[in-house]
Design an enzyme around this catalytic site. Structure first.
Site, PDB file in Angstrom:
ATOM      1  N   ASP A 244       0.853  -1.179   0.000  1.00 46.79           N
ATOM      2  CA  ASP A 244       0.000   0.000   0.000  1.00 46.79           C
ATOM      3  C   ASP A 244       0.896   1.238   0.000  1.00 46.79           C
ATOM      4  OD1 ASP A 244      -2.122   1.698   0.170  1.00 46.79           O
ATOM      5  OD2 ASP A 244      -2.527   1.327   2.295  1.00 46.79           O
TER       6      ASP A 244
ATOM      7  N   ASP B  71      -3.003   2.310  -5.933  1.00 49.53           N
ATOM      8  CA  ASP B  71      -1.813   2.295  -5.093  1.00 49.53           C
ATOM      9  C   ASP B  71      -1.765   1.101  -4.152  1.00 49.53           C
ATOM     10  OD1 ASP B  71      -3.883   3.101  -3.384  1.00 49.53           O
ATOM     11  OD2 ASP B  71      -2.459   4.102  -2.081  1.00 49.53           O
ATOM     12  N   GLU B  72      -2.458   0.048  -4.484  1.00 47.71           N
ATOM     13  CA  GLU B  72      -2.627  -1.015  -3.516  1.00 47.71           C
ATOM     14  C   GLU B  72      -2.772  -2.360  -4.229  1.00 47.71           C
ATOM     15  OE1 GLU B  72      -5.890  -1.667  -0.179  1.00 47.71           O
ATOM     16  OE2 GLU B  72      -5.719   0.404  -0.823  1.00 47.71           O
TER      17      GLU B  72
HETATM   18 MG    MG Z   1      -2.466   3.962   0.100  1.00 50.86          MG
END
Ligand code: MG
Length: 411
Positions: free
Chosen positions: A9, A104-105
């Site tokens: 993350d 983003d993960e």
């Molecule tokens: Mg994040």
């Protein structure tokens, strides 16, 4: 050992990208989202802004009250998408399967490559190192035996963190005294309900398993399992052949000839289709409907391209398509979307955040829901998540169908 899973993350992703590209922003409270004089929310903010109490999802005006000296910037999604693609390219080299759940993960199944926990620790280190060296950004990595535990682990030491949870016992121990919300499936409404029964911590869930199951049915079993640290879900890689279409259809217990009612059903189905698409991160370019008449003959109509948008747009298109089919008694109605593409950043897009258009759609949707609710004496708006279950949706529609006759005042 069934699974070895890594959850990566990025830390304050949008803000970090902007700071990387403009060092003058470094150390400043940076808030990415709407401008303070507009309607909208905070998409993300730097850790300096968080010290003022600003957080993602916060109303932008509230953020401005908390942090009037912050730097406010609009998001540049094209840029974030490019960075995201670069990050995914790095991460996926370590995984036999990777599941991107946001720009983003990602979940990475590293069991094959890692062989054991030590191998997995090395991979976690490489991922952090290469993310920093090649993209100039920091991330937090969780290593664990399950998806839930991996996600929990990546949160644990943010920012630039690393944490591991190697078995269910460690997971239980870590979460025992924490608020029920620390289980990712427990949202505010569920938490409120649990709290009303004196269930406040994860340990409380474990100690009240029967009650939780009784309160929430299938979901209750899932929550109680999670509280025990049980989560056998695999990392599901995205495969393009999965991306053909998403559809929902309902067969009525008795045939229907009221097309106003059919439109109402189309609306509920559109909500369900949109929800599914959002959940798995798909955008769409086509909308279709399917009608089966009492004589079992089916017709379908479709339109592409359409703008990928919200449930209300699917619905509006579906209604236009419905107008093109013969008006006879109907047995089954379905709504679908097709020409799907993976949208790895869907969680909060520009429109979701601040688009006036999506605001209008939201209002429009609320109005339709309210009108429907008033007509049938049902609380649709307050039960949207329940309507995602086809079983509940089916029951609801059957209830509506039985009350059609009062419908002469509808438009
Ligand atoms: Mg994040």
């Amino acid at each position: 050992m069934k699974n070895i899973i890594i959850h990566v993350d990025m830390d304050a992703f949008y803000a970090s990208v902007e700071i990387r590209d403009n060092p003058a922003l470094k150390g400043r409270p940076l808030i990415i989202g709407s401008m303070p004089n507009e309607r909208g929310v905070v998409a993300t903010c730097s850790y300096e802004a968080r010290k003022y109490g600003v957080h993602s999802g916060m109303n932008i005006k509230e953020a401005y009250r908390q942090c009037p000296d912050g730097i406010y910037m609009r998001p540049n999604f094209d840029k974030y998408k490019r960075v995201s693609a670069q990050l995914h390219d790095i991460w996926k080299t370590y995984a036999s399967a990777s599941e991107y759940i946001a720009l983003d993960e990602a979940y990475l199944d590293v069991k094959e490559r890692a062989k054991d926990w030590n191998g997995a620790r090395k991979i976690a280190r490489f991922i952090k190192q290469r993310t920093k060296e090649e993209a100039g950004l920091s991330c937090s990595v969780g290593l664990a035996y399950s998806k839930t535990a991996a996600k929990t682990a990546s949160e644990e030491k943010k920012p630039d963190g690393y944490f591991e949870i190697l078995d269910a016992e460690a997971f239980r121990e870590l979460l025992a005294d924490r608020d029920v919300r620390s289980l990712y499936t427990v949202g505010p409404k569920t938490a409120e309900k649990l709290n009303a029964y004196g269930i406040h911590t994860v340990l409380d869930i474990r100690n009240n398993r029967e009650r939780v199951e009784k309160l929430f049915g299938k979901k209750g079993i899932w929550i109680a399992d999670l509280a025990m640290g049980i989560d056998d879900r695999d990392v599901i890689p995205y495969r393009s052949e999965d991306a053909k279409s998403i559809s929902r259809e309902l067969t009525f217990q008795e045939d229907v000839s009221d097309f106003v009612f059919l439109k109402e059903v189309l609306f509920l189905l559109s909500l369900s289709v949109e929800n599914r698409a959002k959940r798995v991160g798909f955008q769409w370019k086509g909308v279709s409907i399917k009608i089966t008449y009492s004589d079992m003959k089916s017709v379908s109509r479709s339109k592409s391209p359409v703008d990928c948008g919200t449930a209300i747009e699917i619905y509006n298109e579906a209604v236009r398509l419905l107008e093109q089919v013969p008006k006879m008694t109907v047995r089954l109605v379905g709504v679908g979307i097709y020409n799907l593409s993976r949208d790895e950043y869907r969680q909060l897009t520009f429109d979701d955040l601040m688009g006036d258009l999506s605001k209008r759609h939201e209002e429009e949707m609320r109005e339709v829901l309210e009108a429907l609710g008033n007509h049938y004496g049902l609380d649709f708006a307050g039960n949207l998540d329940k309507l995602q279950h086809m079983e509940t949706l089916h029951k609801t529609v059957e209830y509506m169908r039985k009350h059609i006759k009062k419908s002469d005042t509808r438009t």
